[in-house]
Structure formats: C-alpha cells, structure tokens
Design a protein around this motif. Structure first.
Motif, PDB file in Angstrom:
ATOM      1  N   GLU A 186      35.615  31.125  51.957  1.00  0.00           N
ATOM      2  CA  GLU A 186      35.926  31.697  50.645  1.00  0.00           C
ATOM      3  C   GLU A 186      34.809  31.453  49.638  1.00  0.00           C
ATOM      4  O   GLU A 186      34.403  32.355  48.903  1.00  0.00           O
ATOM      5  CB  GLU A 186      37.241  31.124  50.109  1.00  0.00           C
ATOM      6  N   GLU A 187      34.294  30.224  49.591  1.00  0.00           N
ATOM      7  CA  GLU A 187      33.262  29.909  48.595  1.00  0.00           C
ATOM      8  C   GLU A 187      31.928  30.553  48.942  1.00  0.00           C
ATOM      9  O   GLU A 187      31.186  30.961  48.053  1.00  0.00           O
ATOM     10  CB  GLU A 187      33.121  28.395  48.444  1.00  0.00           C
ATOM     11  N   THR A 188      31.614  30.647  50.227  1.00  0.00           N
ATOM     12  CA  THR A 188      30.394  31.347  50.629  1.00  0.00           C
ATOM     13  C   THR A 188      30.504  32.822  50.272  1.00  0.00           C
ATOM     14  O   THR A 188      29.540  33.428  49.778  1.00  0.00           O
ATOM     15  CB  THR A 188      30.147  31.192  52.137  1.00  0.00           C
ATOM     16  N   GLY A 189      31.682  33.408  50.493  1.00  0.00           N
ATOM     17  CA  GLY A 189      31.892  34.796  50.104  1.00  0.00           C
ATOM     18  C   GLY A 189      31.770  34.984  48.602  1.00  0.00           C
ATOM     19  O   GLY A 189      31.197  35.976  48.124  1.00  0.00           O
ATOM     20  N   ARG A 190      32.276  34.038  47.839  1.00  0.00           N
ATOM     21  CA  ARG A 190      32.182  34.099  46.373  1.00  0.00           C
ATOM     22  C   ARG A 190      30.717  34.064  45.944  1.00  0.00           C
ATOM     23  O   ARG A 190      30.290  34.809  45.066  1.00  0.00           O
ATOM     24  CB  ARG A 190      32.947  32.919  45.773  1.00  0.00           C
ATOM     25  N   TRP A 191      29.959  33.178  46.584  1.00  0.00           N
ATOM     26  CA  TRP A 191      28.534  33.034  46.266  1.00  0.00           C
ATOM     27  C   TRP A 191      27.762  34.298  46.615  1.00  0.00           C
ATOM     28  O   TRP A 191      26.927  34.774  45.828  1.00  0.00           O
ATOM     29  CB  TRP A 191      27.989  31.820  47.023  1.00  0.00           C
ATOM     30  N   LEU A 192      28.014  34.874  47.788  1.00  0.00           N
ATOM     31  CA  LEU A 192      27.303  36.083  48.221  1.00  0.00           C
ATOM     32  C   LEU A 192      27.608  37.251  47.299  1.00  0.00           C
ATOM     33  O   LEU A 192      26.721  38.055  46.971  1.00  0.00           O
ATOM     34  CB  LEU A 192      27.694  36.433  49.657  1.00  0.00           C
TER      35      LEU A 192
ATOM     36  N   ALA B  57      38.042  29.136  37.792  1.00  0.00           N
ATOM     37  CA  ALA B  57      37.098  28.058  37.470  1.00  0.00           C
ATOM     38  C   ALA B  57      35.963  27.998  38.486  1.00  0.00           C
ATOM     39  O   ALA B  57      34.787  27.883  38.114  1.00  0.00           O
ATOM     40  CB  ALA B  57      37.838  26.720  37.410  1.00  0.00           C
ATOM     41  N   LEU B  58      36.282  28.090  39.778  1.00  0.00           N
ATOM     42  CA  LEU B  58      35.231  28.042  40.796  1.00  0.00           C
ATOM     43  C   LEU B  58      34.328  29.271  40.723  1.00  0.00           C
ATOM     44  O   LEU B  58      33.122  29.174  40.977  1.00  0.00           O
ATOM     45  CB  LEU B  58      35.848  27.929  42.190  1.00  0.00           C
TER      46      LEU B  58
END
Length: 255
Positions: free
Chosen positions: A75-81, A176-177
């Motif tokens: 999820e966080e890698t997808g958010r970053w990409l 927030a993230l």
C-alpha cells in the motif's frame, strides 16, 4: 444488529463526508481520488497474489496472516509511486488529501459491504435458527460455526460506537500517511527513510490491532486501534507542520 448497521453506515458515509468537506473548501481533485481507489485496489490484489504464489501449499490462515503483515509494504509503495510519477498529477496538499480519501474510501466501502453481509447472516440466524448453519456438519465443524456466530453476536452497541470511532481514525490515518509521503517527497532531497517510516507506521497500526485481537475482546482491539491511529496522526502532523498544510489547503497560493 444495530451495532453492525451503525458501523456499516459509518463505513459508507465517512468517504462521502470527506469529499463534501473538501468540496466545501473548494479543494476536491477527482483525479487523485480516482488514483487512490486504483492504487489501493492494485496494491491489495498484488499483495494477495504474492502471498498465494509464495505460500501456495500453506493453510488459508497462514496466507491470511502473511497478507496482513505484507499489505503495508504494498500500500505505501503504491502511494509513493502514485505521487512520484506525473500520471495522476498529485502536485499539492489538496491532491494528496484527495488521494488519501480515494485510498481509504475504497477500503471503507469494501468493509461496509462486508458488514452488510454480516447483517444478512444475523437475519438468517434470527429467521431460521442455529440449525440452518450446522445441519450436515461434523461435530467439530459445527462447534467452530457456533463459536464464530457467538463471537459475532457478542458485539453490542458500545462495540458499534467504538468501532465507528476507529473507522474515522483509520480514515484520517490514511490521509496522514498520504500527506507525509507527499510533503517529504517535495523536499530537495527525498530520503527513502520517509517511505520506510510510512511502511513502519502502517505496520505498527496493523500489528497492534492484530496482537490485541488475540485477547478475544473486540472492544479492547478497537480501543488500542484508536489510540495508535490517533498517535500516528499527531506524529505526522508534527513532522509535516500540519498547521501550514491546513493553511495551504484552505488558502492555496494559486487562487
């Protein structure tokens, strides 16, 4: 039944309320909202696929536990990409918030639909009785079904209220993230540690909720989830200078 209905309604209402709040500020960006929906769906499906391939012969419970452990990375890698590349045009704090609304919104709606499924199970239990669930099963399987139904029926109105607060907290946690990654990505030299921090914070929330769920007391798990989620929101608020972010959303420089 009322407790489940309350949480189901909150699941469906929170994303809609968030969109209306942003709309009231003139800050709705639909492309980032769609990006959040798409990336959440892709991230969760890739996580599930990875777990099923690598643990093909493992019991379902093991696969489920592994997916819970790994989902934060996907999820966080997808958010970053989504924020790193220009495809979704996430170039402002407004857009980052809208991405978080889309991401958390799809998760809320999926869980809300699942909760309505539990309400359907309750209606069947009230209408047809326990025999309709255990008929034709072995004594061991029937005992497992009875235990699961008992766990579901133990949820009272207090649980429903606390669960509803947790839903709102988790929704804010995802926003927030999204802001954390966006704001830190905008620094002159983005450090990968901020992505790792987002993954770690996400893992912390999942882990604490899972550990407290082992107590067999759903209310305790929800309370710890609220405390952890709120603490992470406060931490991120301090890391990104939340006051300035709010001002940026309310009074953007391009207006």
């Amino acid at each position: 039944m009322f407790a489940y209905l309350l949480t189901a309604v909150v699941y469906l209402a929170v994303p809609i309320a968030a969109v209306f709040v942003m709309r009231g500020c003139g800050a709705v960006k639909w492309l980032p909202v769609i990006a959040g929906v798409i990336m959440y769906f892709i991230s969760t499906r890739l996580c599930d696929l990875t777990v099923w391939i690598t643990l093909f012969s493992a019991p379902f419970a093991v696969k489920q536990a592994a997916a819970v452990e790994l989902i934060c990375i996907f999820e966080e890698t997808g958010r970053w990409l989504a924020m790193k590349y220009p495809l979704f045009n996430i170039r402002s704090s407004r857009s980052a918030v809208c991405y978080g609304i889309g991401h958390a919104g799809l998760e809320c709606w999926m869980r809300g639909i699942s909760t309505f499924g539990l309400i359907g199970t309750g209606n069947r239990l009230n209408r047809e009785g326990l025999s309709s669930f255990i008929e034709g099963k072995t004594p061991q399987a029937a005992d497992e079904v009875v235990k699961e139904l008992q766990m579901l029926t133990d949820k009272g109105i207090i649980n429903g209220i606390v669960d509803s607060i947790e839903i709102i907290t988790n929704f804010g946690f995802h926003i927030a993230l999204s802001l954390l990654i966006f704001k830190k990505m905008g620094e002159p030299k983005f450090k990968r540690r901020w992505l790792l921090l987002a993954i770690g914070l996400h893992y912390a929330l999942n882990c604490i909720s899972w550990v407290t769920s082992l107590s067999g007391i759903p209310l305790l798990s929800s309370i710890f989830g609220i405390i952890t989620g709120a603490a992470i929101i406060i931490l991120v608020y301090r890391l990104i200078d939340g006051r300035s972010v709010i001002d940026e959303i309310l009074y953007p420089m391009d207006i």
